[in-house]
Every structure is written in structure tokens, then in C-alpha cells.
Design an enzyme around this catalytic site. Structure first.
Site, PDB file in Angstrom:
ATOM      1  N   GLY A  99       0.805  -1.214   0.000  1.00  0.00           N
ATOM      2  CA  GLY A  99       0.000   0.000   0.000  1.00  0.00           C
ATOM      3  C   GLY A  99       0.836   1.259   0.000  1.00  0.00           C
ATOM      4  O   GLY A  99       1.649   1.460   0.904  1.00  0.00           O
ATOM      5  N   GLY A 132      -0.241   4.445   0.219  1.00  0.00           N
ATOM      6  CA  GLY A 132      -0.968   5.608   0.744  1.00  0.00           C
ATOM      7  C   GLY A 132      -0.114   6.337   1.758  1.00  0.00           C
ATOM      8  O   GLY A 132       1.112   6.191   1.779  1.00  0.00           O
ATOM      9  N   PHE A 133      -0.750   7.119   2.609  1.00  0.00           N
ATOM     10  CA  PHE A 133       0.019   7.914   3.568  1.00  0.00           C
ATOM     11  C   PHE A 133       0.858   7.040   4.504  1.00  0.00           C
ATOM     12  O   PHE A 133       2.031   7.298   4.722  1.00  0.00           O
ATOM     13  CB  PHE A 133      -0.905   8.818   4.377  1.00  0.00           C
ATOM     14  N   GLU A 193     -18.412  17.498   2.055  1.00  0.00           N
ATOM     15  CA  GLU A 193     -17.681  18.102   0.936  1.00  0.00           C
ATOM     16  C   GLU A 193     -18.425  17.902  -0.378  1.00  0.00           C
ATOM     17  O   GLU A 193     -18.572  18.820  -1.186  1.00  0.00           O
ATOM     18  CB  GLU A 193     -16.289  17.450   0.803  1.00  0.00           C
ATOM     19  N   ASP A 231      -5.692   3.127   7.713  1.00  0.00           N
ATOM     20  CA  ASP A 231      -7.113   2.764   7.867  1.00  0.00           C
ATOM     21  C   ASP A 231      -7.330   1.275   8.097  1.00  0.00           C
ATOM     22  O   ASP A 231      -8.432   0.872   8.483  1.00  0.00           O
ATOM     23  CB  ASP A 231      -7.901   3.179   6.624  1.00  0.00           C
ATOM     24  N   ALA A 240      -5.646  11.269   7.395  1.00  0.00           N
ATOM     25  CA  ALA A 240      -4.305  11.269   6.826  1.00  0.00           C
ATOM     26  C   ALA A 240      -3.200  11.499   7.857  1.00  0.00           C
ATOM     27  O   ALA A 240      -2.193  10.774   7.852  1.00  0.00           O
ATOM     28  CB  ALA A 240      -4.226  12.293   5.691  1.00  0.00           C
TER      29      ALA A 240
END
Lengths: 418, 418
Positions: free
Chosen positions: B13, B15-16, B173, B302, B318
């Protein structure tokens, strides 16, 4: 529709021909419906930049209804025309509806043609729409990724072999840019493969690439491509394309990425007109761009074919499409005030092809040049013609950065292969 | 792999959590393989901007191998992990290969969860990847296009009704931006419909939206949304979603666009670990983020769940993912030099949610504010954290233009519905 005060012009296709016709009728007493399968006008001359990860889709496309928002006599509709009923003056739509018209302009352009080898389509995508460009971008970027992950040497070589079929302007642009990506953009980013060893082949069935240019320029273009690392093979007709590679007569080339830039065919809509078509399915229009037997139906852009006084057909390029769109608008205006139709004459401003970083060829008739000067000329011309203020700035910025850093900013894989 | 000089860390992964762990080990005596299903790191906090046509994909994504090109101890591979064999220290890949490891970091994130209603997925897409965002963009833009083309009044109303399920930050949003698009961006561009009559519903099953914020801020957010034209319905549990609309208990709402922002579930990879998971499928990690019984396996972002000292779980945001990634890197470094593991502590810098043009809420603990100041704070924070120099400039330029002109520059429909 006799109760309506103003005649209704239906334009099918929001490319250069259709959009320019609509704009030229901004102040005319005509009600216009512009129908397109997508929601955007596409600046097709830069589509190869999306396919090669240099630009993103919104950089070269703008919503048709945004472009035409202030032109109150235009209604933009997203939808697909499936057949023309020229007697009944109606166009059938894919969703079952139909649109009536007083004047009709068909400008739905061309599609890839595989010369009777429709099974090649699955292995060798062509480049006409944004979806095509995103598919090609995904194929190119994924090939490098899969090569890095592969443990099999033969598979790696096949993944790092890229074949472009067709040595016209699109094929040359794709080949030059692909070589640049392999040699420069990606060079330090892999650990197991060296992208600089990627092989980029440009295959042309005819005797030379860019055959619409003078021989001297086409030879220069070939040398510039070879300097970038492209293997140019003219006189090489592809006889088979499958998931594992392609055949050039007896020769077999293992490759996982074949791009099709060889043939186009008119959209099937033309057939429903019941008028003479050429071999590629284009409508043989009258000198005023109307259709034989139906003076209120016009065809423009890549869907039309018309012989010029010099015996050559009007080329399938953006300036010709714009001029045709403007001509149809003028003809309709003339008809409304009882003037006779004029014959369309293509005004040829010159011919440009870009090859890669600092390499291009320009043919302005008497003036011919190549290299960095031609590339700068091409750059300025294309930025100038890009629709929309924001696009010009962002594209310029992207290009300036790409030029100095060799980077390409849209190297993002989206979508999945089926 | 005892013959290798350096231990091998496999990160699943990019991601962050995964990317921050890899970066934190830049100078460490570790060989790193970073595996991701895509080729890019995604700046997920701005994904809703791609879904609502404000930004294009490359604005918020950068190729992982480009980000890590100078970090020579990292090999980036595109591929999908399907199962972990924690005993054999191997991860199986979708293509049949397997990767061995000495240390493993699972950081493959979360997916949408439909709480047992998997048939809703086809009608109510969620927002986790760029492909999701492009699908939602296509759905939103196509709904307005189809409304303009439709002759049926009820169909038009359903096409101009947008329902967002879930009143967390993503739902807020999406709802705020959609209302802005209908009220401002599109207002003069249609001829047969008035986009300002579009209905935007934000449906939240719990008693209030943005329930992770203090009640006063969440009430302010609701008022700001209502000012933008959003109908907020808290305490409204969706009981059915189909192609024609949705049910809120007895209430039926005809809509063609339902967006899912309600639930997430961990990626299925976690199950193969054979360790305790929570209800959403997240791994209950040890205080040092390792997995019970397998000290060389870590889970972050997550995919992990961990209770803080205050009794609340570490939030799925994040900053928490980045801090977890850094913590795993520190733990591995510590292990290599024989130090004991430390417990992870989430440092909460505050909580932000954006609502629309000039509207946001900020909760910094003692300091709480909303409106234009909060929106400016959010804007600066997000631009600052965007990866890559070019992205920051282009995104700023896009936003400045969007702010002054109310325009959105990525209103391009790509892809086709299946």
C-alpha cells in the site's frame, strides 16, 4: 416545423467543423441544436500528449456548453445520432428519440479502421477520443510496471517493445514521445529494468513516413526519430496482430503494446444518408459541401471527402475542418437571404508535424524547415489555437516544466483493462 | 533469505502510512519493496475535488516510483497482494507470484462498506480511488446532460435530484460542492433546464452531521450547507437503494444519482492474517502497531484499529496514517539495533472539514472557528501538504481561477457506464 419563427439547424458533432459552424452563426436568425456523443470539444492535435502522459484530459478539452454558453441561439445536447432520414428531415437518436431539422450538418468525424481485420482492434487501440488516450496511457505505463515486476526475461523484452503502426503525423508523434519517455523521463525510476533499453518501432506500409510532406522533410523527420532512438521501418506491412505481438510478413515481433495510427474510417452515420461514399466511408460532397439530392444536408470535416482543383482531396486536418464549418455557416446564411451557394476552397496554410523534444518539421510551401525552429513554431501555433484561457496557461506551464525537467505530469494509471 | 546482507521490508500500500514508512527508512539498512495496486500515491483529502470536476487526476496524484526515485533502497512494484502467510513470511500476489519478507507493513487501507447491502454498490458508488472519482464525475455531469435532453418532467426532476448518503467529512464536501456547481458553475449553460433547481440531499442516519466535531461546529456546518442550498436530513436511515431512487423508511425519493459516503471496511487482506479484527474488518493492533503473535508484521493507516488512552480509537485520517507509518519505521529501526518497541501515540493537531466556497469548520481543541477564515486555513493546509512542486502551483492556479470565475476546469466526461 412551419410554426417556428426561425429555421432549425441540427449539427451532429462538436469537433472543429461542427463547433466552428455553430460559432459562425452566432448572430444568424437560426435556431441551432449541437448534438455530440460526449460533453466536450476536444483539441485533437494534442491528444497524443494525453496518451503519452504529458497532459491531462481537461487540459485539452472544454465542455461544449461552456464554450457556447453566451450564444443563446444554441442548445447543446449530449446524445448519439444513429441514422438520418433525409426525406423526413429527421435524425434518429440512440435513446429512441428523434430530432427534426430544416438544415443538417453532419460532422461526426472519423474512427479507426483496421482494413477488414476487426480482431486487431482489441490488441492495437487507435487514438481518436479521450477514452482512447487514457487507454493508451494505461497500456504504456502498465507495460513498464509489468516489466519491472516480471521475472521472465523474454516477457520483459516483449513488455519493453512498443510498436506503432502507421507513419503519419500521429504515429510519428507517438513514436517520438515514447522514445523520449523511455530514454529520459523514466530513466532513473526503475530498479530491475533499464527503460532506456526499451525498443520503439514505427511501422509504415508505404515507402516513407509522413508521405504528405515533401521527401526531403520526411527524410529529415526519419533522421530525427532515429536520433531519439526510434527504429523506423518503412515498406513494412503488418500482416497479423495478436495479444503476444505482430507479424511483418515473415518477421515476428514479440510486443505487448501495439498502437494503431494507420487507418481511419468515417462514422457509420454516413451510410444512412444513401449517397455515394468513398472507400473509407466518407461522403462525396458537392462543391458547396451539401449532399447530392439533399441541398439542406451538409457534411464537413473528416466525414466529408472533396477533390480540390489540384486533384488532391482536402486533407483531414483541423484547419480544413474549421474552414468547412465556416463555409457551411456562410452557405446557410446565403440561402436564407436567397444567394446562390459558393464552392468550398481549402486554404492551405502549411503543414506541421512534431517528432519530440526540439524536433519537428514545417512545410509552408516555399518555406520548409525542421529541428528546434520548427518545434518552436509548432509549439506556439498549438498553444495559440488551444481553446480557453486557463488551458493555455496550464498547458504552457506543464510544457515549460516538462521541458526543463524531462518530467511528464500525468503519469497516472486510471481505469482497468477488460 | 539469510544470504542477503540487509533485512527485507515489504510494504503493501502506497498511501500515507506506507509511503511515510518508506521515506522514514531512507537511510536505514533495510531493503524495501513497496507494493501497490495502482502506480500512484493519491492525495485523498482532495479526491472529492476530482469527483466534482474541480481538479484533474494528475493534480492530486503522483507516481510512487517518481516520488521515491532517489531513494535507492526502495523497489516499487505495481501488483495486488491477495493473502499473507505469516508463518512462512510470504505474501501471495494476484498474478500467482509471491514475495518473501523479514518485516511486513500492511497499509492497504479501506474500501466502501454497504452494511450487508452489496446490491447498493451498483447504484451508489463510494469515493476511495481515482477511478471512483472519475465514475462519480461522469455520473454527476451526465445527470445534468440527460436532464437537458429529457422530455419527461418526472424524469428530469429525478435526474436533478442528488442524494449523498453519509454526513461525515466526505459527504459534506460532496454535498456542498454539488450545490455550488448547480447554483453557480452551470447556471447559464443550459437552455431547457435551470440547474439552480437541482436538489441536493445530505442524508445522515445519526442525530447530526460531522459527529466527530463538537456540536456547536456541526450545527454551524449544517447552517452553512443550508445556505448553499443543501437539504440536510439527520436521523434519516436509508433502507433501500435501486436504479430509480432510494427509500428513507416510508419516504421514497426519486433520484438517479446516489453517492455513498457512509461506511468503510478494511481491505480483505487483513482476514488472511488470522488475528482479531473489529466489526469493520480492521486489525486490532498491539500498542506498537504490530500484530498479536507476529512481531515482525505491522498494520498501519485505515487498516489498523487502536484505542487511545482517552478511550477513543485513532481516527482514520491522513495525519494519523502518516504518524503510524513513521512509528513503524522507527520501531523497525529500533529492533535492528536491539531497542524495545515504543507504544504509538496519536498526536492530534486538530480537525478540519470543508463545506464549499468560503465555508469550512476548524477544531483545534481550544480554538474553534468556521466560515471564511476556516476555509482559508483549510486551503493553505491542503496546498501545503500536496506532494510535488508542480501540483501545488497548478492546483493553486486552478483554485484561484475557480474562485474568481466560479468555473470548474475538469468538467469532462470520460469512460462509459457499464
Amino acid at each position: 416545423m412551419p410554426e417556428l419563427p426561425t429555421p432549425h439547424l441540427l449539427i451532429v458533432g462538436g469537433g472543429f467543423a461542427g463547433l466552428w459552424a455553430a460559432r459562425a452563426l452566432a448572430r444568424a436568425p437560426v435556431r441551432i441544436t449541437l448534438l455530440d456523443r460526449g460533453n466536450h470539444h476536444l483539441f485533437q492535435p494534442l491528444l497524443y500528449q494525453v496518451a503519452t502522459a504529458g497532459l491531462s484530459s481537461p487540459d485539452i478539452a472544454a465542455p461544449l456548453r461552456h464554450i457556447l454558453r453566451r450564444q443563446k441561439n444554441v442548445t447543446v445536447l449530449m446524445g448519439e445520432a444513429t441514422a438520418v432520414d433525409a426525406e423526413g428531415k429527421r435524425v434518429a437518436l440512440a435513446d429512441g428519440d428523434a430530432l427534426e431539422y430544416d438544415f443538417l450538418l453532419l460532422a461526426s468525424g472519423a474512427n479507426h479502421a483496421y482494413f477488414g481485420h476487426d480482431d486487431w482492434a482489441a490488441h492495437a487501440p487507435g487514438l481518436k477520443t479521450l477514452d482512447d488516450a487514457l487507454l493508451i496511457r494505461r497500456k504504456i505505463l502498465s507495460a513498464f510496471e509489468r516489466a519491472e515486476a516480471s521475472m521472465d526475461e523474454a516477457e520483459r523484452r516483449a513488455l519493453l517493445t512498443f510498436a506503432i503502426v502507421g507513419g503519419g503525423p500521429t504515429g510519428v508523434e507517438l513514436a517520438g514521445t515514447l522514445a523520449e519517455i523511455a530514454r529520459h523521463t523514466l530513466k532513473r525510476e526503475f530498479r530491475r529494468i533499464d527503460p532506456r533499453h526499451a525498443r520503439v518501432l514505427l511501422l509504415e506500409a508505404g515507402p516513407r513516413i509522413l508521405s504528405n510532406f515533401p521527401e526531403s522533410l520526411s527524410a529529415k523527420a526519419q533522421r530525427q526519430l532515429e536520433k531519439l532512438g526510434v527504429e523506423v521501418r518503412a515498406g513494412s506491412a503488418v500482416t497479423r496482430i495478436d495479444a503476444e505481438g505482430l507479424n511483418l510478413g515473415e518477421d515476428r515481433i514479440a510486443t505487448r503494446t501495439v498502437l494503431w495510427a494507420a487507418g481511419v474510417a468515417a462514422s457509420p452515420l454516413a451510410r444512412s444518408l444513401g449517397v455515394p461514399l468513398d472507400r473509407a466511408g466518407r461522403v462525396r460532397v458537392q462543391p458547396d459541401l451539401s449532399v447530392p439530392g439533399h441541398p439542406q444536408v451538409f457534411v464537413a470535416g473528416d466525414l466529408a471527402t472533396l477533390q480540390q482543383d489540384n486533384g488532391k482531396p482536402v486533407p483531414g486536418v483541423a484547419p480544413a475542418a474549421k474552414q468547412m464549418g465556416n463555409h457551411v455557416a456562410a452557405t446557410i446564411l446565403g440561402r436564407l437571404s436567397g444567394r446562390a451557394s459558393q464552392a468550398f476552397r481549402y486554404r492551405d496554410w502549411g503543414n506541421l508535424a512534431t517528432i519530440g523534444r526540439r524536433a519537428a518539421i514545417v512545410d509552408l510551401g516555399k518555406l520548409r524547415f525542421s529541428g528546434f525552429l520548427a518545434w518552436s513554431f509548432w509549439l506556439v501555433a498549438h498553444i495559440f489555437f488551444l481553446i480557453g484561457f486557463r488551458n493555455r496557461i496550464v498547458v504552457l506551464l506543464d510544457w515549460a516544466m516538462a521541458y526543463w525537467t524531462y518530467q511528464r505530469n500525468a503519469r497516472i494509471i486510471v481505469g482497468r483493462d477488460d
